[in-house]
Motif scaffolding. Structure first.
Motif, short mmCIF file in Angstrom:
data_model
loop_
_atom_site.label_atom_id
_atom_site.label_comp_id
_atom_site.label_asym_id
_atom_site.label_seq_id
_atom_site.Cartn_x
_atom_site.Cartn_y
_atom_site.Cartn_z
N ASP A 472 0.84 -1.20 0.00
CA ASP A 472 0.00 0.00 0.00
C ASP A 472 0.87 1.24 0.00
N ARG A 473 0.25 2.36 -0.35
CA ARG A 473 0.90 3.65 -0.17
C ARG A 473 0.81 4.04 1.30
N VAL A 474 1.83 4.75 1.78
CA VAL A 474 1.84 5.16 3.18
C VAL A 474 0.61 5.97 3.54
N GLY A 475 0.20 6.91 2.71
CA GLY A 475 -0.94 7.75 3.02
C GLY A 475 -2.27 7.05 2.90
N ASP A 476 -2.28 5.86 2.28
CA ASP A 476 -3.54 5.13 2.10
C ASP A 476 -3.82 4.17 3.25
N THR A 477 -2.79 3.50 3.73
CA THR A 477 -2.98 2.60 4.88
C THR A 477 -3.44 3.42 6.08
N PHE A 478 -4.42 2.92 6.81
CA PHE A 478 -4.92 3.64 7.98
C PHE A 478 -5.00 2.71 9.18
N ARG A 479 -5.23 3.28 10.35
CA ARG A 479 -5.23 2.53 11.60
C ARG A 479 -6.62 2.57 12.21
N TRP A 480 -7.17 1.38 12.55
CA TRP A 480 -8.51 1.30 13.12
C TRP A 480 -8.53 0.18 14.17
N LYS A 481 -9.06 0.52 15.34
CA LYS A 481 -9.11 -0.43 16.45
C LYS A 481 -7.73 -1.00 16.79
N GLY A 482 -6.73 -0.12 16.69
CA GLY A 482 -5.38 -0.52 17.05
C GLY A 482 -4.68 -1.37 16.01
N GLU A 483 -5.29 -1.55 14.84
CA GLU A 483 -4.71 -2.38 13.78
C GLU A 483 -4.50 -1.55 12.52
N ASN A 484 -3.47 -1.91 11.77
CA ASN A 484 -3.20 -1.25 10.50
C ASN A 484 -3.96 -1.96 9.38
#
Length: 613
Positions: A472-484
């Motif tokens: 993935d692109r760095v700006g596209d990966t996101f963090r939710w519920k403590g997980e990437n």
């Protein structure tokens, strides 16, 4: 803090490469050693300070096979001798106009034979070809001219509207001379390129043999998906490294091959990878005006192509076309490109009977490239030069440094991290025309004091044996519920669900929640008008961990993409799930499944009282 765990890879092939798989692939490659060994030697022995250029390489190829086909476009064909002579006429006229080595000359036209001939003519003189995106208008085009400063711009008459958009208060800050080319009338105030070339000398220029490989040859612009385009600098040295590494070692063409390219020539996959592969082997480049999913294979057969270049979602677009009895009836045996997703890799390869897929990883501004020379499914390949995959914090969007010594740490095999490439004499960084923008992409003191590494901005998996897999692109990966959450893997899972043709995933903020929740803009398959909310939830539960399942959906008729099939996510992220900004249908994930988003849902979400699935 977990910095490398992402939604699991659900590809049909293993995410990592073991010894047995590597040995098997290496043995299959053995018959190609007569092609590979010379390419490896040339790649190893070529140095930036050596004399050499694209023009000189083309002249030497012309001397060896003057009557071989070099270029096909629509119903015409040019031999190496004809294309070389055409380029020489261009170079002589530019020289007469005062263009010197190191000067920039702009090209603004759609894909056609003239664009390649003019490119070759410019670099034969030692000047820099500035490949302008013909889709740009107004300030974006003015900015592109401003940061590169071409003294002459050769424009196609089909781009007159783009040039006229500069008159609407978008000045580049200087006045270039406009040379026009095309079948229509030359706009007022411009020079007729075809008339200029009439009677021009066709002999090779002495300047061509004096160029050093380290000198710049192209300005290649970024897509501008997150702001104004930046101009990356391509040197003759890096072009030749791509010719040997990606073309000779990766694609392995022969002199009787025809490489079909439907990508715009202002992009490196066309100008460097495709053209370099053809020139490096003495093959013919068949250039298309533009990509057409429905007419792609017809055009491939018409040109008797034996290879083609892809990028991004092009392969998915072809796979989404209705199956035909002749899908595997063509002469293509090998393809090269980047962005072929693991979720469709084997389906694409089997349906269209492609023997060899040379997936690669590279970027216009990056100093290294990786290529899948061993033809292993699901891999972006390997690179013999120095690179590293380091731990990365998605929350801060920064690589992790050890609190003790301040240095970065590599991930283990199978782990996902930020890809960085070492800047050395063997792998110099050409960067951008803007020195500050170049420096912003460099990490220093990474593993030892004084070292320098290029930040690719991409998350990749360490597959082992020097191979990587794009995540993935760095700006596209996101963090939710403590997980990437890697958006590419969620997009792949969505595209496997019934009725969904294409998906774009991104993170959005939810009131009262940390991180970003997943949202997907989806395009339904032809003939499908809505989604089965409960069935879609069930399907995604089977394919993804709970934290990676999108909480919101946005139904679209079509996605906005760049000319090289990159999805534009900036506006999608900004608009989120706000009905005041989104006119398209919005859905939310409830315990019962996906359901249309209502005002009561929205009110509960904003109050932090909504219960998601």
């Amino acid at each position: 803090m977990n910095t490398t765990t992402l939604a699991p890879d659900r590809a049909a092939t293993p995410a990592t490469i073991g010894l047995g798989r590597w040995l098997s692939a290496a043995l299959r490659t053995a018959p190609d050693l007569p092609i590979l060994v010379p390419g490896i030697l040339k790649l190893a022995l070529t140095r930036p300070h050596h004399t050499g250029s694209i023009g000189l390489t083309f002249e030497r190829r012309t001397a060896r096979q003057p009557q071989a086909a070099a270029l096909r476009f629509e119903d015409r064909s040019w031999t190496y001798a004809e294309l070389n002579a055409w380029a020489n006429r261009v170079a002589h006229r530019l020289k007469e106009a005062g263009v010197k080595p190191g000067d920039a000359v702009g090209l603004l036209m759609e894909n056609r034979a003239e664009l390649l001939a003019y490119t070759l003519g410019i670099v034969k003189l030692g000047a820099i070809t500035t490949l302008l995106n013909h889709n740009l208008r107004g300030e974006s085009l003015a900015h592109s001219l401003r940061i590169t400063g071409p003294r002459i711009v050769i424009a196609g008459v089909e781009c007159e509207a783009a040039v006229r958009s500069l008159d609407e208060g978008h000045s580049p800050g200087y006045t270039p001379t406009w040379w026009w080319d095309g079948d229509g009338p030359v706009p007022e105030g411009g020079l007729d390129m075809r008339a200029l070339l009439h009677g021009a000398p066709e002999a090779n220029l002495p300047e061509t043999g004096q160029i050093l490989l380290k000198q710049p040859c192209f300005h290649i612009f970024t897509s501008g998906t997150t702001g104004m385009p930046k101009a990356s600098v391509m040197s003759h040295y890096r072009w030749h490294r791509c010719m040997y590494g990606l073309g000779v070692l990766g694609l392995r063409l022969r002199a009787d091959d025809v490489l079909y390219c439907a990508l715009p020539l202002y992009h490196n996959n066309a100008l460097t990878v495709s053209w370099g592969a053809a020139v490096g082997s003495g093959a013919c480049l068949a250039l298309a005006r533009k990509f057409s999913a429905s007419g792609f294979w017809t055009d491939v057969r018409r040109h008797r192509a034996t290879a083609f270049t892809y990028i991004g979602e092009l392969c998915r677009y072809l796979l989404n076309q209705p199956p035909k009895p002749d899908d595997a009836q063509h002469g293509v045996r090998a393809i090269i490109g980047n962005g072929l997703r693991p979720d469709i890799w084997e389906a694409f390869q089997q349906r269209f009977a492609i023997q060899h897929i040379a997936e690669f990883y590279a970027a216009s501004e990056c100093n290294l490239a990786f290529v899948n020379a061993l033809n292993m499914s699901g891999s972006a390949g390997m690179c013999p030069l120095s690179f590293a995959i380091v731990g990365f914090d998605v929350g801060t969007e920064q690589p992790m440094r050890d609190p003790g010594d301040g240095l970065m740490r590599k991930v283990d095999k199978g782990g996902v991290g930020l890809l960085i490439t070492e800047i050395t004499d063997r792998a110099p960084l050409d960067g951008y025309t803007d020195a500050k923008a170049t420096e912003a992409k460099v990490f220093r003191n990474v593993f030892k004091a004084g070292d320098a590494w290029f930040n690719t901005g991409d998350l990749v998996r360490d597959q082992g044996f020097g191979h990587i897999q794009f995540i993935d692109r760095v700006g596209d990966t996101f963090r939710w519920k403590g997980e990437n959450v890697a958006t590419t893997e969620v997009e792949a899972a969505l595209c496997q669900q019934a009725g969904i043709q294409e998906a774009v995933v991104y993170g959005v903020q939810v009131p009262g929640a940390d991180g970003r929740a997943g949202m997907a803009a989806i395009q339904l398959a032809e003939g499908v008008n809505t989604i089965d909310g409960p069935a879609l939830m069930t399907g995604l539960r089977e394919a993804l961990p709970r934290y990676a399942i999108p909480l919101f959906l946005r139904l679209r008729d079509a996605h906005e993409v760049t000319a090289t099939f990159k999805h534009r996510k900036v506006e999608l992220k900004r608009e989120g799930f706000d009905p005041a900004q989104v006119s398209e249908a919005l859905w939310v994930l409830t315990p019962e499944g996906y359901t249309p988003l209502t005002p009561s849902h929205l009110q509960a979400i904003r109050a932090g009282q909504f219960r998601f699935e």
